[in-house]
Design an enzyme around this catalytic site. Structure first.
Site, PDB file in Angstrom:
ATOM      1  N   SER A  59       0.798  -1.226   0.000  1.00 32.26           N
ATOM      2  CA  SER A  59       0.000   0.000   0.000  1.00 32.26           C
ATOM      3  C   SER A  59       0.829   1.274   0.000  1.00 32.26           C
ATOM      4  O   SER A  59       0.347   2.328  -0.422  1.00 32.26           O
ATOM      5  CB  SER A  59      -0.932   0.014   1.218  1.00 32.26           C
ATOM      6  N   ASP A 345      -3.098   8.255   7.944  1.00 27.63           N
ATOM      7  CA  ASP A 345      -4.108   7.410   8.585  1.00 27.63           C
ATOM      8  C   ASP A 345      -3.411   6.562   9.647  1.00 27.63           C
ATOM      9  O   ASP A 345      -2.324   6.920  10.119  1.00 27.63           O
ATOM     10  CB  ASP A 345      -4.882   6.568   7.552  1.00 27.63           C
ATOM     11  N   HIS A 348      -0.281   4.721   7.404  1.00 25.94           N
ATOM     12  CA  HIS A 348       0.435   5.294   6.262  1.00 25.94           C
ATOM     13  C   HIS A 348       0.850   6.741   6.519  1.00 25.94           C
ATOM     14  O   HIS A 348       0.155   7.485   7.202  1.00 25.94           O
ATOM     15  CB  HIS A 348      -0.428   5.212   5.004  1.00 25.94           C
TER      16      HIS A 348
END
Length: 382
Positions: A59, A345, A348
């Site tokens: 991600s 978040d 991340h």
């Protein structure tokens, strides 16, 4: 008679002025075209020092692939992408991720298309492709929607390379193009997290045997990409995930980070760094750059003000308790001063922190940050 000559002179002056304005206008248009970032797209990939960049991983570098494979994906809605030029795209941050920032530094003229996007064909792939998938790891995890590293590489092998061959005159041109391109990998963090999940805390949540096996799997997959034509590799290490807001929420007040999880990252990164010299020796013509993501990010966490950050203990967006991975609550506005936050978040980093990380990867001369040299040097190699 005087008025006739005056009128004619005025018309001549007006015409001359019009020509001057027109010439200036065309000059201005040409100047803007030359300076615009997309202008470099006019340069054929065959003539560029780094013709393309191919990105594999999780991600942290996902350019939107999960949008096409996960119906529950929320990163294609606000507040994700609030600072990205085209809005939400599936990136797990507020703006550009490391692959976007690195491609800019390498003068790649456009954002890399997501491999799973049906439009990623033909000329769209000439400057590279992004295969990364949020939630994926080095290992395969059956039953998940995420695209594992082996499947990402398979896509490169079975779809991208045949497509590239239709864009070049012969296989020799394709080989030269791939040898000059840069291959970026950011993987391993989810594998370490998988080993460290659960409430039972140990000094080592990931055994040395597991991490050595994980490295062997990773280097095997790097060799596959090498055999497909890659020669220039950038390997981002695992981050200090034990310090992110998602994991900090499980800590006691006296604990700063989940050090068992961080220990797994440090050990894996050390093994990966040590493997570079061996791989370079065994893979003729190859060059590798290891980026010590853990060290660079941890330095910011421990000394935020030295790097222009103010908030390291909480996320910029409101974290959804019902979503895995510390995802943002959909549609809720994030913090206002995003460039001062370390985390966007629960898991991340912000665009601002990614810029700091990639700048280090690209220009640092410290062997504790990049090894054996930086990405700028790698890009300049023949």
């Amino acid at each position: 008679m005087h008025s006739i000559f005056a009128s004619r002179k005025q018309r001549l002056l007006s015409a001359e002025m019009a020509r001057t304005i027109l010439c200036f206008f065309f000059f201005f248009v040409c100047l803007v075209a030359l300076l615009h970032p997309s202008y470099s797209g006019a340069v054929s990939p065959r003539k560029r020092n780094v013709p393309a960049m191919f990105v594999f991983g999780d991600s942290i570098v996902d350019g939107g692939n999960n949008v096409f494979v996960d119906p529950n994906c929320t990163t294609n809605t606000l507040p994700y992408g609030i600072d990205f030029p085209t809005g939400p795209t599936g990136r797990f941050t507020n703006g550009r991720n490391p692959s976007d920032i690195l491609s800019q530094l390498l003068r790649i003229p456009r954002f890399l298309p997501a491999a799973k996007d049906p439009k990623t064909t033909g000329g769209m792939i000439l400057y590279g492709v992004n295969y990364a998938s949020g939630g994926s790891g080095i290992l395969d995890y059956p039953g998940t929607l995420f695209i594992s590293l082996s499947k990402q590489i398979k896509h490169f092998q079975t779809i991208t390379i045949p497509e590239l061959r239709t864009q070049f005159n012969n296989r020799k041109e394709v080989s030269s193009y791939l040898a000059k391109s840069i291959f970026v990998f950011n993987s391993g963090g989810n594998d370490c997290a998988q080993q460290c999940s659960g409430s039972v805390r140990k000094e080592k949540c990931a055994s040395d045997e597991f991490l050595e096996s994980l490295l062997a799997n990773f280097t095997h997959q790097l060799k596959i990409v090498y055999n497909l034509g890659a020669r220039k590799f950038v390997l981002f290490g695992v981050q200090a995930n034990g310090c992110n807001p998602q994991n900090k929420a499980t800590l006691l007040p006296t604990e700063k980070c989940r050090e068992d999880m961080n220990h797994a990252a440090i050990t894996f990164n050390s093994l990966l760094r040590s493997s570079i010299d061996r791989m370079k020796k065994s893979l003729r013509g190859s060059n590798f750059v290891f980026v010590n993501t853990y060290g660079i990010v941890r330095n910011v966490f421990d000394n935020p003000q030295s790097y222009g950050f103010k908030v390291v203990n909480q996320s910029c967006c409101t974290i959804s308790t019902g979503m895995p991975g510390g995802a943002c609550v959909q549609g809720r506005m994030p913090c206002k001063h995003r460039s001062t936050y370390m985390y966007y978040d629960g898991a991340h980093l912000t665009q601002a922190l990614y810029r700091h990380l990639v700048k280090k990867a690209y220009t640092s001369k410290l062997p504790t940050e990049v090894y054996p040299f930086n990405v700028a040097y790698l890009a300049g190699l023949p």
